[in-house]
Design a protein around this motif. Structure first.
Motif, short mmCIF file in Angstrom:
data_model
loop_
_atom_site.label_atom_id
_atom_site.label_comp_id
_atom_site.label_asym_id
_atom_site.label_seq_id
_atom_site.Cartn_x
_atom_site.Cartn_y
_atom_site.Cartn_z
N MET A 1 -8.05 -26.77 8.84
CA MET A 1 -7.36 -28.03 9.08
C MET A 1 -7.97 -29.13 8.22
N ASP A 2 -7.11 -29.98 7.71
CA ASP A 2 -7.54 -31.12 6.91
C ASP A 2 -7.65 -32.32 7.85
N LEU A 3 -8.87 -32.68 8.21
CA LEU A 3 -9.11 -33.76 9.18
C LEU A 3 -9.58 -35.04 8.52
N TYR A 4 -9.35 -35.18 7.22
CA TYR A 4 -9.84 -36.37 6.53
C TYR A 4 -9.21 -37.64 7.07
N ARG A 5 -7.91 -37.61 7.37
CA ARG A 5 -7.20 -38.78 7.87
C ARG A 5 -7.04 -38.76 9.38
N PHE A 6 -7.84 -38.00 10.08
CA PHE A 6 -7.80 -37.95 11.54
C PHE A 6 -7.99 -39.36 12.12
N PRO A 7 -7.22 -39.80 13.13
CA PRO A 7 -6.17 -39.08 13.87
C PRO A 7 -4.76 -39.30 13.32
N PHE A 8 -4.64 -39.76 12.08
CA PHE A 8 -3.33 -39.96 11.45
C PHE A 8 -3.05 -38.83 10.45
N ASP A 9 -3.51 -37.62 10.78
CA ASP A 9 -3.39 -36.51 9.86
C ASP A 9 -2.08 -35.76 10.05
N ILE A 10 -1.64 -35.11 8.99
CA ILE A 10 -0.45 -34.26 8.97
C ILE A 10 -0.90 -32.87 8.52
N GLN A 11 -0.60 -31.87 9.34
CA GLN A 11 -1.02 -30.50 9.05
C GLN A 11 0.19 -29.65 8.65
N ARG A 12 -0.05 -28.72 7.74
CA ARG A 12 0.99 -27.80 7.26
C ARG A 12 0.51 -26.37 7.46
N CYS A 13 1.38 -25.60 8.09
CA CYS A 13 1.06 -24.20 8.38
C CYS A 13 2.12 -23.31 7.76
N ASN A 14 1.73 -22.25 7.07
CA ASN A 14 2.64 -21.31 6.42
C ASN A 14 2.70 -20.00 7.19
N LEU A 15 3.93 -19.57 7.49
CA LEU A 15 4.17 -18.27 8.09
C LEU A 15 4.91 -17.41 7.06
N THR A 16 4.28 -16.35 6.62
CA THR A 16 4.83 -15.51 5.56
C THR A 16 5.35 -14.20 6.15
N LEU A 17 6.64 -13.90 5.83
CA LEU A 17 7.27 -12.64 6.24
C LEU A 17 7.39 -11.75 5.01
N GLN A 18 6.87 -10.52 5.13
CA GLN A 18 6.86 -9.61 3.98
C GLN A 18 6.79 -8.17 4.48
N SER A 19 7.48 -7.32 3.79
CA SER A 19 7.43 -5.89 4.12
C SER A 19 6.19 -5.27 3.49
N SER A 20 5.52 -4.48 4.27
CA SER A 20 4.31 -3.82 3.76
C SER A 20 4.59 -2.48 3.12
#
Length: 277
Positions: free
Chosen positions: A1-20
């Motif tokens: 998590m990027d907490l540099y601008r805490f508590p005005f922070d915006i977090q980005r999470c990536n969910l990757t779908l892929q066939s193995s």
């Protein structure tokens, strides 16, 4: 998590779908709807009004090259924003009020001992807030969050103001000591003059001749000379006392002006980096 601008922070999470097991020639992953529709439906489904607010969900369809094959990937990028109201009320506003109280404490009489104890109490209060903040923030940050800089700088400013208060109190005490010494010497000089004058006005019956009268006159002149010398020393001590008091007041006023300017500049720069305006 990027907490540099805490508590005005915006977090980005990536969910990757892929066939193995299948390559891009065998299996391609596509989306049924676009990003706007998915974001709208997700916001309506996301009913929990907790600490986080869902901003958007973006989709990226790409191919990833591996050693043995090229595979198709579908990436969902979820963007969430922290709700800062709780931290504003619990941390930032109380510390800002402590800073305002520290500024207003400059208008307390510098001779009062309660001024120093009041500032020390403010410093201890901010140290308690720093301990609570240390327990609240997660330990995954790569650099110091801005809220830590905010608390640390205010803690340092109040500490510097305490040092300035100690210096001003020291100068005021020196001035008071000079005034007390001058007043004691003046009282003793006036008492000695009254005794001498009383002795001259009521001479003993045995003192009749001219030599004794001349010696009494000479003693009176010496007493007057010593009194003039004591008055001169008293004036010098009073001037020194006024000089100490004047220096203390000049230091206090100039420090207050510099203190307020530093606070305004710091809050403006921090607010700009924080993205508040």
């Amino acid at each position: 998590m990027d907490l540099y601008r805490f508590p005005f922070d915006i977090q980005r999470c990536n969910l990757t779908l892929q066939s193995s097991a299948h390559s891009v020639q065998e299996l391609t992953i596509n989306t049924l709807y676009g990003s706007e529709w998915l974001t709208l439906e997700s916001k309506q489904t996301f009913q929990a009004q907790g600490e986080w607010e869902l901003l958007s969900i973006n989709m990226i369809n790409c191919n990833a090259t591996f050693i043995w094959a090229v595979k198709n990937q579908l990436i969902y990028q979820i963007t969430i924003k922290r709700r800062p109201l709780l931290y504003l009320i619990n941390f930032m506003l109380p510390i800002f009020f402590f800073l305002v109280l520290d500024v207003t404490s400059f208008f307390i009489d510098a001779n009062e001992a309660d001024k120093l104890s009041f500032k020390v109490t403010l410093l201890l209060s901010i140290s308690v807030m720093l301990l609570i903040l240390n327990m609240t923030l997660p330990s995954t940050a790569d650099k110091i969050p801005l809220i830590g800089v905010y608390c640390s700088v205010i803690f340092s400013l109040i500490g510097i103001s305490i040092l300035e208060t100690i210096l001003v109190n020291f100068l005021m005490v020196r001035a008071a000591e000079r005034r007390s010494v001058a007043s004691v010497e003046t009282t003793s000089a006036v008492t000695g003059r009254d005794d001498s004058v009383r002795d001259l006005q009521c001479p003993p019956d045995s003192v009749r001749d001219q030599n004794e009268e001349q010696s009494s006159t000479l003693g009176l002149l010496k007493q007057i000379l010593s009194e003039c010398r004591a008055a001169t020393q008293q004036n010098q001590r009073e001037k020194t006392s006024l000089c100490w008091t004047r220096v203390a007041r000049i230091i206090n006023v100039n420090f207050l002006i510099l203190y307020i300017i530093t606070i305004i500049v710091f809050l403006c720069v921090l607010g700009k980096v924080w993205g508040l305006y």
